[in-house]
Design a protein around this motif. Structure first.
Motif, PDB file in Angstrom:
ATOM      1  N   PHE A  71       0.338  -0.731   0.156  1.00 48.41           N
ATOM      2  CA  PHE A  71      -0.076   0.667  -0.037  1.00 48.41           C
ATOM      3  C   PHE A  71       1.148   1.448  -0.221  1.00 48.41           C
ATOM      4  CE2 PHE A  71      -3.047   2.921   1.765  1.00 48.41           C
ATOM      5  CZ  PHE A  71      -4.364   2.944   0.508  1.00 48.41           C
ATOM      6  N   PHE A  72       1.175   2.178  -1.141  1.00 52.59           N
ATOM      7  CA  PHE A  72       1.528   3.200  -1.334  1.00 52.59           C
ATOM      8  C   PHE A  72       2.913   2.807  -1.370  1.00 52.59           C
ATOM      9  CE2 PHE A  72      -2.801   5.007  -0.624  1.00 52.59           C
ATOM     10  CZ  PHE A  72      -2.714   5.721  -1.866  1.00 52.59           C
ATOM     11  N   GLY A  73       3.627   2.131  -0.926  1.00 51.47           N
ATOM     12  CA  GLY A  73       4.935   1.708  -0.679  1.00 51.47           C
ATOM     13  C   GLY A  73       5.320   1.555   0.636  1.00 51.47           C
ATOM     14  N   VAL A  74       4.633   1.795   1.610  1.00 47.38           N
ATOM     15  CA  VAL A  74       4.882   2.369   3.007  1.00 47.38           C
ATOM     16  C   VAL A  74       4.307   0.801   3.993  1.00 47.38           C
ATOM     17  CG1 VAL A  74       4.228   2.856   4.847  1.00 47.38           C
ATOM     18  CG2 VAL A  74       4.333   4.476   2.726  1.00 47.38           C
ATOM     19  N   LEU A  75       2.990  -0.145   3.764  1.00 44.77           N
ATOM     20  CA  LEU A  75       2.660  -1.034   4.567  1.00 44.77           C
ATOM     21  C   LEU A  75       2.443  -2.383   3.483  1.00 44.77           C
ATOM     22  CD1 LEU A  75       1.476  -1.503   7.279  1.00 44.77           C
ATOM     23  CD2 LEU A  75      -0.758  -0.738   5.796  1.00 44.77           C
ATOM     24  N   ASN A  76       3.561  -4.047   3.995  1.00 48.30           N
ATOM     25  CA  ASN A  76       2.948  -4.576   3.493  1.00 48.30           C
ATOM     26  C   ASN A  76       2.482  -5.715   4.179  1.00 48.30           C
ATOM     27  OD1 ASN A  76       4.381  -4.231   1.168  1.00 48.30           O
ATOM     28  ND2 ASN A  76       6.683  -4.417   2.569  1.00 48.30           N
ATOM     29  N   PHE A  77       1.077  -6.192   3.032  1.00 49.46           N
ATOM     30  CA  PHE A  77       0.073  -6.737   4.138  1.00 49.46           C
ATOM     31  C   PHE A  77      -0.594  -8.191   2.485  1.00 49.46           C
ATOM     32  CE2 PHE A  77      -1.502  -3.475   2.366  1.00 49.46           C
ATOM     33  CZ  PHE A  77      -2.730  -3.575   2.083  1.00 49.46           C
ATOM     34  N   GLN A  78      -1.312  -8.903   3.466  1.00 50.86           N
ATOM     35  CA  GLN A  78      -1.485 -10.301   2.778  1.00 50.86           C
ATOM     36  C   GLN A  78      -2.838  -9.661   1.916  1.00 50.86           C
ATOM     37  OE1 GLN A  78       0.674 -12.466   2.930  1.00 50.86           O
ATOM     38  NE2 GLN A  78      -0.582 -13.883   2.702  1.00 50.86           N
ATOM     39  N   ALA A  79      -3.510 -10.219   0.932  1.00 47.31           N
ATOM     40  CA  ALA A  79      -5.035  -9.778   0.408  1.00 47.31           C
ATOM     41  C   ALA A  79      -6.340  -8.887   1.375  1.00 47.31           C
ATOM     42  CB  ALA A  79      -5.124 -10.421  -1.022  1.00 47.31           C
TER      43      ALA A  79
END
Length: 185
Positions: A71-79
């Motif tokens: 998310f906008f290169g800031v937050l990584n997460f599963q779908a």
């Protein structure tokens, strides 16, 4: 931003889970839209476009649980966490969360009725696409099951043709033994 989400997730759903099942795709729209209008009356919502987009995002994210999102290169997460991230962004921007709650709720109801309940021990498909929609979209009427129910992992039926195994030798077609059965294969 929500128009982009609507277009992209609608396209991804149609190309993957609703391929050759246009009537079922329209049925999802009708079910989701009708349920949103019903719930929208109770929370006094006039515009439900954002809720509809969140419903599509929710269904896509639940059907793709192992996709990694950024998310906008800031937050990584599963779908499956994408609808929650969008709801948090909506709250940060000062919007009411009722629109997001209605969209996620309707998406969860659709996901449960279509993907979870039919796979239970005594489950069955509650949401069946009406016959007139299948005729309208020129679909095969006998194909009532979603394509992912009962498929092998990967979706390919390797070696499942008439009991043949992969790696088995092909019949000797050019032998000239006069056996037409070998020629028909």
């Amino acid at each position: 931003m929500f128009l982009f989400f609507n277009q992209s997730y609608c396209r991804m759903l149609e190309e993957s889970f609703f391929r050759d099942r246009t009537a079922d795709f329209v049925m999802m729209f009708l079910f989701g839209g009708g349920l949103m209008v019903f719930f929208g009356l109770f929370v006094n919502l006039l515009f439900l476009g954002q809720a509809f987009t969140l419903m599509l995002v929710y269904v896509w994210s639940r059907r793709n649980p192992f996709v990694r999102m950024n998310f906008f290169g800031v937050l990584n997460f599963q779908a499956p966490y994408l609808p929650w991230v969008l709801m948090c962004c909506s709250m940060i921007l000062g919007n009411t969360i009722w629109v997001d709650v209605v969209g996620m709720g309707v998406g969860h109801i659709y996901y449960f009725l279509e993907d979870v309940f039919p796979l239970q021990a005594n489950g069955y498909r509650i949401l069946k696409t009406p016959h007139f929609l299948k005729v309208l979209f020129n679909e095969h009427i006998d194909n009532n099951n979603p394509p992912w129910v009962g498929d092998r992992p990967g979706g390919f039926q390797w070696g499942a043709d008439e009991g043949e195994n992969l790696g088995a030798q092909a019949p000797n077609v050019g032998a000239g033994d006069g056996n037409d059965a070998n020629l028909r294969r």
